[in-house]
Design a protein around this motif. Structure first.
Motif, PDB file in Angstrom:
ATOM      1  N   UNK A 289      -9.495   6.348  -2.351  1.00 52.81           N
ATOM      2  CA  UNK A 289      -9.970   5.671  -1.135  1.00 52.81           C
ATOM      3  C   UNK A 289      -9.032   5.968   0.034  1.00 52.81           C
ATOM      4  N   UNK A 290      -8.220   7.013  -0.099  1.00 53.19           N
ATOM      5  CA  UNK A 290      -7.199   7.282   0.924  1.00 53.19           C
ATOM      6  C   UNK A 290      -7.818   7.718   2.245  1.00 53.19           C
ATOM      7  N   UNK A 291      -7.168   7.299   3.329  1.00 53.27           N
ATOM      8  CA  UNK A 291      -7.517   7.788   4.667  1.00 53.27           C
ATOM      9  C   UNK A 291      -6.468   8.816   5.068  1.00 53.27           C
TER      10      UNK A 291
ATOM     11  N   UNK B 134       7.344  -1.480   8.714  1.00 47.38           N
ATOM     12  CA  UNK B 134       6.990  -2.745   9.371  1.00 47.38           C
ATOM     13  C   UNK B 134       5.683  -3.318   8.823  1.00 47.38           C
ATOM     14  N   UNK B 135       4.795  -2.415   8.399  1.00 47.00           N
ATOM     15  CA  UNK B 135       3.528  -2.885   7.839  1.00 47.00           C
ATOM     16  C   UNK B 135       3.696  -3.319   6.375  1.00 47.00           C
TER      17      UNK B 135
ATOM     18  N   UNK C 133      -3.129   5.422  -3.369  1.00 43.20           N
ATOM     19  CA  UNK C 133      -2.793   5.902  -2.017  1.00 43.20           C
ATOM     20  C   UNK C 133      -3.762   5.322  -0.992  1.00 43.20           C
ATOM     21  N   UNK C 134      -3.203   4.688   0.029  1.00 47.35           N
ATOM     22  CA  UNK C 134      -4.036   4.124   1.100  1.00 47.35           C
ATOM     23  C   UNK C 134      -4.170   5.103   2.256  1.00 47.35           C
ATOM     24  N   UNK C 135      -3.046   5.814   2.531  1.00 42.85           N
ATOM     25  CA  UNK C 135      -3.006   6.652   3.731  1.00 42.85           C
ATOM     26  C   UNK C 135      -2.154   7.886   3.460  1.00 42.85           C
ATOM     27  N   UNK C 136      -2.611   9.033   3.983  1.00 42.90           N
ATOM     28  CA  UNK C 136      -1.792  10.249   3.960  1.00 42.90           C
ATOM     29  C   UNK C 136      -1.562  10.613   5.428  1.00 42.90           C
ATOM     30  N   UNK C 137      -0.287  10.750   5.814  1.00 44.85           N
ATOM     31  CA  UNK C 137      -0.007  11.084   7.219  1.00 44.85           C
ATOM     32  C   UNK C 137       0.320  12.568   7.303  1.00 44.85           C
TER      33      UNK C 137
ATOM     34  N   UNK D  43       0.838  -1.212   0.000  1.00 39.21           N
ATOM     35  CA  UNK D  43       0.000   0.000   0.000  1.00 39.21           C
ATOM     36  C   UNK D  43       0.873   1.262   0.000  1.00 39.21           C
ATOM     37  N   UNK D  44       0.396   2.273  -0.715  1.00 41.27           N
ATOM     38  CA  UNK D  44       1.155   3.536  -0.744  1.00 41.27           C
ATOM     39  C   UNK D  44       0.747   4.449   0.410  1.00 41.27           C
TER      40      UNK D  44
END
Ligand code: PMP
Ligand code: GLN
Length: 397
Positions: free
Chosen positions: A192-194, A130-131, A160-164, A112-113
């Protein structure tokens, strides 16, 4: 036996632990690791003692002390207008770190990106690694460290799965505007990014700006997870109590990790914090937090004004970035080591900026800048100013 392979081959001891240890070894003034050198409010300490005397010694509920979660829900609604359920959308853990880590493990699948804005806090990269996630590092603008819309637009895709995000940012002290939240909402609308928003310095915002949370944006709420820390806002970093707000389905997933890595933490601290924050003293403490820290930032900057140090005042948080390029050509790790190792009475421990640039992207050259923690009492700040003004490299110019 097959050769043993580290899961985090590039990770060493964090720069915060390293610089605090070096400060102790050389007797340097420690303005590196982010912690106050003053105590939490006396009323809060007393309420934690009282909670112990009242028998709060056994496991707190896995999701966290209910009174505390109810306070978090009420506070969130009052600050941002977002209604969240204490039962199914708030989880208390061992500092914000434990919940940021749990959230990343819960959300990110191998491949996942994950988009991260640099410079950024050093926890995100190893947690994503780690994930099994793939980091996409997007540099913040070099002047004011706000996000670069075009660069972010390039990085955010349907993969993109997640934007931090980190608002206010450690190390830069930059915060966001409502317009920037809207821009982010536009950028992720078709994906679908969180969003995982690290808001541990949330209320510490200066010069009349408003304290902004990702939850201020109705468009982002349903896909945002927000982490916060009582360690920061109560001057008690060692208590390690933090929380995360997330939509129910994501809270369920985060708790699956949290219940096995932390499960439950600091029962008397949670109870004491809940009692304090529900009291008039707690409310007064929170409302005084921003001016309290702004005064410290201003004292530091006034002390350095007119010197060769260059800076843009931190908009928020409790760190100030200082540019030393006018008087020293060495890289940031070399200068922080040598300034810390000076003879007793002269040394000062600061944090170089390079560890905030994830290692994967070597094209991002860290600037000649260092981070100072100004969460210090007046005497420490004044001593820090003197030491910053009398560094050998500054004297030579
Ligand atoms: N995020 C940021 C940006 C931080 O600076 C810190 C530092 N403490 C944390 C998370 C961790 O917070 P906690 O101590 O509550 O785990
Ligand atoms: N967040 C703190 C800082 O930025 C450090 C916490 C730690 O030592 N891991 O200085």
């Amino acid at each position: 036996m097959a050769p043993w392979k580290s899961k985090l081959p590039d990770v060493g001891t964090t720069i915060f632990t390293e610089m605090s240890a070096l400060a102790q070894q050389h007797g340097a003034l420690n303005m590196s690791q982010g912690f106050p050198d003053f105590n939490p409010p006396a009323v809060l300490q007393e309420l934690v003692h009282q909670s112990m005397r009242d028998g709060h010694h056994q496991y707190a509920p896995m999701a966290g002390n209910l009174k505390l979660r109810e306070w978090i829900a009420a506070d969130t609604e009052q600050r941002t207008g977002h209604t969240c359920s204490p039962d199914s959308e708030i989880t208390v853990g061992a500092g914000a770190s434990s919940l940021i880590f749990a959230a990343i493990q819960a959300i990110v699948h191998p491949g996942d990106e994950v988009v991260v804005l640099a410079p950024c806090y050093d926890l995100y990269q190893p947690a994503v690694q780690l994930a099994g996630g793939k980091l996409r590092i997007v540099p913040l603008k070099s002047g004011n460290f706000h996000f670069d819309f075009d660069a972010l637009a390039d990085a955010i895709t349907t993969e993109t799965r997640l934007v931090i995000t980190n608002i206010p940012n450690n190390p830069t002290g930059a915060t966001w505007t409502l317009e920037e939240l809207d821009q982010l909402a536009d950028l992720i609308r078709e994906t679908d990014a969180l969003i995982l928003s690290d808001e541990v310095y949330g209320p510490m915002v200066y010069d009349g700006q408003s304290a902004l949370s990702i939850l201020h944006s109705p468009a982002l709420r349903e896909r945002s997870l927000v982490a916060a820390s009582f360690g920061k806002i109560l001057h008690a970093t060692g208590w390690k109590i933090g929380y995360i707000i997330a939509p129910k389905n994501w809270t369920d997933e985060i708790r699956k990790v949290h219940q096995y890595d932390v499960f439950s933490t600091g029962a008397p601290f949670q109870e004491g914090i809940a009692r304090f924050l529900s009291s008039a003293s707690g409310q007064a403490h929170l409302s005084e937090l921003a001016p309290f820290y702004q005064e410290k930032r201003d004292r530091l900057l006034k002390g350095l004004a007119g010197s060769q140090w260059r800076f843009e005042p931190a908009e928020a948080g409790y760190f100030q970035v200082l540019d030393y390029s006018p008087f020293d050509e060495r890289d940031d790790r070399a200068v922080t080591q040598s300034w810390c190792k000076q003879p007793k009475g002269l040394g000062i421990a600061l944090i170089p900026l390079s560890p905030f640039y994830p290692a994967q992207d070597s094209s991002l050259k860290p600037p000649q800048k260092v981070r100072v923690c100004f969460a210090k009492n007046t005497a420490t700040l004044d001593e820090g100013i003197q030491r910053l003004l009398h560094l050998p490299s500054l004297q030579k110019k």
